[in-house]
Design a protein around this motif. Structure first.
Motif, PDB file in Angstrom:
ATOM      1  N   ALA A 461      36.781  56.111  34.817  1.00  0.00           N
ATOM      2  CA  ALA A 461      36.449  54.682  34.816  1.00  0.00           C
ATOM      3  C   ALA A 461      36.100  54.216  36.225  1.00  0.00           C
ATOM      4  O   ALA A 461      36.861  53.462  36.847  1.00  0.00           O
ATOM      5  CB  ALA A 461      37.612  53.877  34.256  1.00  0.00           C
ATOM      6  N   PRO A 462      34.941  54.637  36.743  1.00  0.00           N
ATOM      7  CA  PRO A 462      34.537  54.189  38.078  1.00  0.00           C
ATOM      8  C   PRO A 462      33.883  52.806  38.063  1.00  0.00           C
ATOM      9  O   PRO A 462      33.416  52.330  39.091  1.00  0.00           O
ATOM     10  CB  PRO A 462      33.518  55.262  38.488  1.00  0.00           C
ATOM     11  CG  PRO A 462      32.897  55.685  37.187  1.00  0.00           C
ATOM     12  CD  PRO A 462      34.000  55.611  36.167  1.00  0.00           C
ATOM     13  N   ASP A 463      33.860  52.168  36.894  1.00  0.00           N
ATOM     14  CA  ASP A 463      33.187  50.884  36.723  1.00  0.00           C
ATOM     15  C   ASP A 463      33.816  49.810  37.609  1.00  0.00           C
ATOM     16  O   ASP A 463      35.041  49.741  37.756  1.00  0.00           O
ATOM     17  CB  ASP A 463      33.283  50.422  35.265  1.00  0.00           C
ATOM     18  CG  ASP A 463      33.012  51.539  34.279  1.00  0.00           C
ATOM     19  OD1 ASP A 463      31.988  51.477  33.592  1.00  0.00           O
ATOM     20  OD2 ASP A 463      33.837  52.483  34.199  1.00  0.00           O
ATOM     21  N   GLY A 464      32.962  48.943  38.143  1.00  0.00           N
ATOM     22  CA  GLY A 464      33.441  47.828  38.934  1.00  0.00           C
ATOM     23  C   GLY A 464      33.700  46.606  38.075  1.00  0.00           C
ATOM     24  O   GLY A 464      33.560  46.626  36.852  1.00  0.00           O
ATOM     25  N   GLN A 465      34.070  45.511  38.737  1.00  0.00           N
ATOM     26  CA  GLN A 465      34.304  44.248  38.044  1.00  0.00           C
ATOM     27  C   GLN A 465      33.046  43.387  38.161  1.00  0.00           C
ATOM     28  O   GLN A 465      32.259  43.534  39.107  1.00  0.00           O
ATOM     29  CB  GLN A 465      35.504  43.526  38.658  1.00  0.00           C
ATOM     30  CG  GLN A 465      35.890  42.226  37.971  1.00  0.00           C
ATOM     31  CD  GLN A 465      36.320  42.428  36.532  1.00  0.00           C
ATOM     32  OE1 GLN A 465      35.508  42.839  35.692  1.00  0.00           O
ATOM     33  NE2 GLN A 465      37.579  42.135  36.242  1.00  0.00           N
ATOM     34  N   PRO A 560      21.363  48.318  49.660  1.00  0.00           N
ATOM     35  CA  PRO A 560      21.323  49.030  48.379  1.00  0.00           C
ATOM     36  C   PRO A 560      22.605  49.816  48.147  1.00  0.00           C
ATOM     37  O   PRO A 560      23.134  50.451  49.059  1.00  0.00           O
ATOM     38  CB  PRO A 560      20.120  49.967  48.528  1.00  0.00           C
ATOM     39  CG  PRO A 560      19.283  49.356  49.609  1.00  0.00           C
ATOM     40  CD  PRO A 560      20.249  48.691  50.540  1.00  0.00           C
ATOM     41  N   ALA A 561      23.100  49.766  46.923  1.00  0.00           N
ATOM     42  CA  ALA A 561      24.293  50.534  46.579  1.00  0.00           C
ATOM     43  C   ALA A 561      23.951  52.019  46.583  1.00  0.00           C
ATOM     44  O   ALA A 561      22.847  52.421  46.221  1.00  0.00           O
ATOM     45  CB  ALA A 561      24.809  50.114  45.210  1.00  0.00           C
ATOM     46  N   LYS A 562      24.921  52.827  46.985  1.00  0.00           N
ATOM     47  CA  LYS A 562      24.684  54.269  47.050  1.00  0.00           C
ATOM     48  C   LYS A 562      24.659  54.911  45.673  1.00  0.00           C
ATOM     49  O   LYS A 562      24.038  55.956  45.473  1.00  0.00           O
ATOM     50  CB  LYS A 562      25.755  54.929  47.924  1.00  0.00           C
ATOM     51  CG  LYS A 562      25.674  54.537  49.403  1.00  0.00           C
ATOM     52  CD  LYS A 562      26.744  55.257  50.214  1.00  0.00           C
ATOM     53  CE  LYS A 562      26.647  54.880  51.686  1.00  0.00           C
ATOM     54  NZ  LYS A 562      27.688  55.556  52.507  1.00  0.00           N
ATOM     55  N   ALA A 567      27.040  49.931  42.309  1.00  0.00           N
ATOM     56  CA  ALA A 567      26.252  48.749  41.957  1.00  0.00           C
ATOM     57  C   ALA A 567      26.893  47.961  40.826  1.00  0.00           C
ATOM     58  O   ALA A 567      26.631  46.764  40.673  1.00  0.00           O
ATOM     59  CB  ALA A 567      24.832  49.164  41.574  1.00  0.00           C
ATOM     60  N   SER A 568      27.728  48.619  40.013  1.00  0.00           N
ATOM     61  CA  SER A 568      28.365  47.915  38.900  1.00  0.00           C
ATOM     62  C   SER A 568      29.441  46.940  39.362  1.00  0.00           C
ATOM     63  O   SER A 568      29.876  46.081  38.593  1.00  0.00           O
ATOM     64  CB  SER A 568      28.976  48.926  37.913  1.00  0.00           C
ATOM     65  OG  SER A 568      30.170  49.492  38.439  1.00  0.00           O
ATOM     66  N   ASN A 569      29.865  47.045  40.617  1.00  0.00           N
ATOM     67  CA  ASN A 569      30.887  46.140  41.143  1.00  0.00           C
ATOM     68  C   ASN A 569      30.239  44.850  41.629  1.00  0.00           C
ATOM     69  O   ASN A 569      30.177  44.549  42.819  1.00  0.00           O
ATOM     70  CB  ASN A 569      31.661  46.814  42.281  1.00  0.00           C
ATOM     71  CG  ASN A 569      32.818  45.963  42.769  1.00  0.00           C
ATOM     72  OD1 ASN A 569      33.307  45.096  42.051  1.00  0.00           O
ATOM     73  ND2 ASN A 569      33.235  46.193  44.007  1.00  0.00           N
ATOM     74  N   VAL A 570      29.742  44.065  40.673  1.00  0.00           N
ATOM     75  CA  VAL A 570      29.019  42.835  41.016  1.00  0.00           C
ATOM     76  C   VAL A 570      29.951  41.828  41.677  1.00  0.00           C
ATOM     77  O   VAL A 570      29.552  41.112  42.597  1.00  0.00           O
ATOM     78  CB  VAL A 570      28.371  42.229  39.755  1.00  0.00           C
ATOM     79  CG1 VAL A 570      27.565  40.994  40.117  1.00  0.00           C
ATOM     80  CG2 VAL A 570      27.479  43.245  39.064  1.00  0.00           C
ATOM     81  N   TRP A 571      31.191  41.773  41.222  1.00  0.00           N
ATOM     82  CA  TRP A 571      32.162  40.858  41.842  1.00  0.00           C
ATOM     83  C   TRP A 571      32.320  41.189  43.327  1.00  0.00           C
ATOM     84  O   TRP A 571      32.324  40.287  44.172  1.00  0.00           O
ATOM     85  CB  TRP A 571      33.490  40.974  41.108  1.00  0.00           C
ATOM     86  CG  TRP A 571      34.446  39.850  41.344  1.00  0.00           C
ATOM     87  CD1 TRP A 571      35.567  39.879  42.125  1.00  0.00           C
ATOM     88  CD2 TRP A 571      34.379  38.525  40.805  1.00  0.00           C
ATOM     89  NE1 TRP A 571      36.210  38.660  42.098  1.00  0.00           N
ATOM     90  CE2 TRP A 571      35.505  37.807  41.299  1.00  0.00           C
ATOM     91  CE3 TRP A 571      33.490  37.868  39.964  1.00  0.00           C
ATOM     92  CZ2 TRP A 571      35.753  36.472  40.967  1.00  0.00           C
ATOM     93  CZ3 TRP A 571      33.738  36.540  39.628  1.00  0.00           C
ATOM     94  CH2 TRP A 571      34.844  35.857  40.122  1.00  0.00           C
TER      95      TRP A 571
END
Length: 729
Positions: A461-465, A560-562, A567-571
């Motif tokens: 679960a490397p997903d950001g908030q 730019p996100a690596k 990039a999914s960590n928009v918060w």
């Protein structure tokens, strides 16, 4: 090359695939076992004797509605889009051909169980019967569909192909030099599009609903017109309603009488990139592995691309290690990809879940562990709600950073099997009474009942908030006595939680520069408007226009996100903008926003609905937008800023207004009681014919969150029937 050009110049009738009398007789016999009833919104309700008959009818109706999109979706996975789009598509096509092997799909067809073979045959026959009955329809490339085609496209997701962090620059770096293709332009990962994409899935337990039944909210965010709304039923127990991706023969997101499922795109790590140490010896290529040299294998590919009226061939020698295809190179290092982007089991899973009747049956289907791109939100009529973060999940060394390329020269980086279903991040009937996923971290999916990150390896679960998830969690935690009406209101919340972070930093910047106001009275007025704003977007809101245009300008200053995961960590991105963009730059950006609005519209005090528009053009593609043509004002905003109903609009060459291209598509709110109750809405309408009443008959409901009642039971469908026919009539 000469032979190829001569072939292209032959009359169409000489090269088109003719259907045999035996095939035509088979098509007609199956068509007679299928009845299609369209309702007052043009939604097809397809009834067949057997499941295969329903598939035949589905594919026929899909072809009736939008054959070009069916063909295009298959050309994409075949790596043949350049044959119609031209050379700009070459390296995307090469990536697909490196990953997807049609010979493997054909072999899977041969070993398919009989029940699946019948569905695959019906898939091909339904489309081919349409082509036989409509000789005026000229396929661009695929003259005849084959039953193994769906085994190349087993998922149905908009992000079905997982490539780690490989991009087309990497592919061009290796293969472009070897093909002398210096004129081609590869496209990098579009970081802004990564931020804009997404979906929302909610499940509410009986403890929080007015009826005491489970409720599911299905809200995929995709490019507009990516799926159609249908019902499929048969006398073999099939009765499913929902959204079907063009060219798939199964309902991708939807519900049957007993349960429903919503897929959100997952950032769970299921495809990994390996750095290979390659060397040449005596004219042959080898790569290092555990202190030894292994031969690099190869196969010949041919990429064809349209150039004017000609079709040009570009031969490519593709390279492979035991990890998988060598997708490209970066900084001189070859990169191979390990993935499982298609499989027989994935297609079985996609179909079987549509017929599940209980949580136990659905969970057993999830045990196939072959869905590689989706999270799943679930609810049923036995009062259960559940969530799985991903499905196919390789076992790996948790100490390594798997979102970046890993060392391919050692067995320490190999996958060590696949995690059991019980081992992945999941929820079942949480005490909080709700589940939400908005392409966000699963560790805030259910308030205090959320899974704990320390219980799982990071790659799961490397997903950001993101602001959508923050908004959804607040609303669902507070909600009581939830009904279909109230879940739709929650799903259509216009609150832009991202501006909780951004606007205070702007106000602080402005207040700390007192000399700004006398020099620019418009800036002072704009700040006052934004300070009074409740952060809800609206068609009549000038503050929404100012905030979105200003924040969009600031996005250009974000590095730019690596990786896609980052990039999914928009918060986190919004926090970086608030903390790291200077006060002067924030004020300057607002001044530039005011100037641009004055330039575009003659005044800067523009209501958001005058700027942000929905327009459906003749071909229903994200092109040819025109300020002079009719359009609808839209109060919705982009998911980037926290809007749950996402409407991603942008300006095009020649337009001053923003036009929506992605976001909310097929949406459904479903309650599972003794009888299933559901409401849905589609982007614009079901038809792709501008002359049809169903081209934009759902547009206002879509914009305003006014859903239509679903006709699920046949007796209700018959009462509202507008047209009843067999395929071919």
């Amino acid at each position: 090359m000469k032979l190829l050009l001569c072939f292209l110049l032959l009359p169409f009738c000489a090269i088109s695939q003719q259907f045999t009398p035996q095939e035509i007789a088979r098509y007609k016999a199956q068509a007679n076992r299928v009845t299609i009833i369209t309702d007052q919104y043009g939604i097809p309700h397809i009834y067949g004797k057997k499941d295969a008959d329903a598939v035949f009818g589905l594919m026929y109706t899909q072809a009736e509605q939008n054959f070009p999109r069916i063909e295009r979706n298959y050309l994409e996975v075949f790596g043949r889009l350049a044959e119609i789009d031209g050379q700009a598509q070459v390296f995307d096509d090469l990536q697909m051909q490196l990953i997807y092997d049609s010979s493997a799909a054909k072999a899977d067809y041969q070993r398919s169980p009989q029940w699946l073979k019948q569905l695959l045959n019906a898939f091909a026959d339904g489309i081919n019967y349409y082509l036989y009955r409509h000789p005026e329809v000229k396929p661009a490339v695929l003259k005849k569909f084959q039953p193994w085609f769906p085994l190349m496209y087993t998922d149905g997701s908009i992000s079905a192909t997982q490539m780690g962090d490989i991009n087309t620059f990497d592919t061009r770096s290796l293969y472009g030099a070897k093909t002398n293709s210096t004129s081609f332009q590869a496209r990098p990962r579009d970081q802004e599009q990564v931020r804009l994409s997404g979906s929302n899935g909610f499940a509410v337990a009986p403890s929080k609903t007015a009826s005491g039944n489970s409720i599911l909210y299905i809200n995929p965010h995709v490019t507009f017109y990516f799926r159609s709304e249908v019902q499929m039923a048969s006398e073999e127990g099939l009765n499913v309603y929902g959204a079907v991706t063009w060219g798939n023969f199964f309902v991708y997101q939807g519900f049957n009488e007993h349960c429903g499922w919503m897929h959100t795109s997952s950032y769970a790590d299921v495809a990994d990139v390996y750095k290979e140490k390659v060397q040449e010896k005596q004219g042959k290529l080898f790569y290092e592995y555990d202190g030894q040299l292994r031969p690099v294998t190869s196969r010949s590919l041919v990429i064809r691309y349209r150039k004017g009226q000609d079709l040009v061939e570009m031969p490519v020698t593709a390279y492979y290690t035991h990890h998988g295809p060598v997708m490209g190179s970066r900084n001189g290092t070859w990169l191979s990809l390990k993935e499982r982007n298609r499989s027989l089991e994935a297609l079985e899973q996609s179909w079987l879940r549509t017929k599940a009747k209980t949580f136990g049956e659905f969970r057993k289907i999830m045990e196939l562990r072959s869905n590689n791109s989706n999270n799943t939100v679930y609810a049923d009529d036995q009062k259960n709600i559940a969530y799985w973060h991903g499905n196919f999940m390789p076992v790996r060394d948790p100490k390594l950073e798997w979102s970046l390329p890993v060392d391919g020269s050692t067995s320490a980086t190999e996958w060590k099997g696949v995690h059991k279903l019980d081992e992945i991040v999941q929820l079942f009937n949480p005490k909080s009474g709700f589940i939400q996923n908005c392409n966000s971290t699963p560790f805030t999916a259910s308030g205090e009942s959320s899974p704990k990150p320390e219980a799982y390896p990071a790659y799961m679960a490397p997903d950001g908030q993101n602001p959508r998830a923050v908004n959804a969690s607040r609303l669902l935690a507070a909600a009581q006595q939830v009904s279909l009406d109230s879940i739709i209101r929650i799903g259509y919340s216009h609150y832009l939680s991202g501006f909780e972070i951004l606007l205070p930093s702007l106000f602080a910047a402005y207040d700390s520069n007192p000399g700004t106001a006398p020099a620019n009275p418009a800036l002072q007025e704009a700040i006052a408007i934004l300070k009074q704003w409740d952060r809800n977007s609206g068609a009549m809101s000038t503050a929404t226009t100012l905030a979105v245009e200003w924040a969009t300008r600031l996005l250009g200053k974000v590095p730019p996100a690596k990786t896609d995961e980052a990039a999914s960590n928009v918060w986190g991105t919004l926090q970086w903008m608030a903390e790291n963009i200077t006060a002067a730059d924030k004020i300057k950006a607002l001044g530039e926003t005011i100037n641009d609005l004055n330039k575009w519209y003659g005044q800067w005090q523009m209501p958001w609905g005058e700027v942000n528009r929905y327009q459906r053009n003749e071909k229903s593609t994200n092109a040819d937008f025109d300020d002079a043509k009719p359009s609808f004002p839209v109060g919705l905003a982009s998911a980037t800023w926290g809007s749950l109903p996402s409407f991603n609009g942008r300006r095009f060459q020649g337009t001053k207004k923003r036009y929506g291209v992605s976001g909310n598509s097929f949406i459904a709110a479903v309650e599972f009681g003794k009888r299933v109750k559901a409401r849905t809405i589609m982007t614009g309408g079901e038809s792709f014919d501008p002359a049809s009443p169903h081209f934009t008959d759902q547009a206002e409901g879509y914009i305003n969150g006014k859903f239509k009642d679903v006709l699920f039971y046949k007796e209700d469908v018959l009462k509202q029937a507008v047209r009843t026919y067999h395929p071919g009539e």
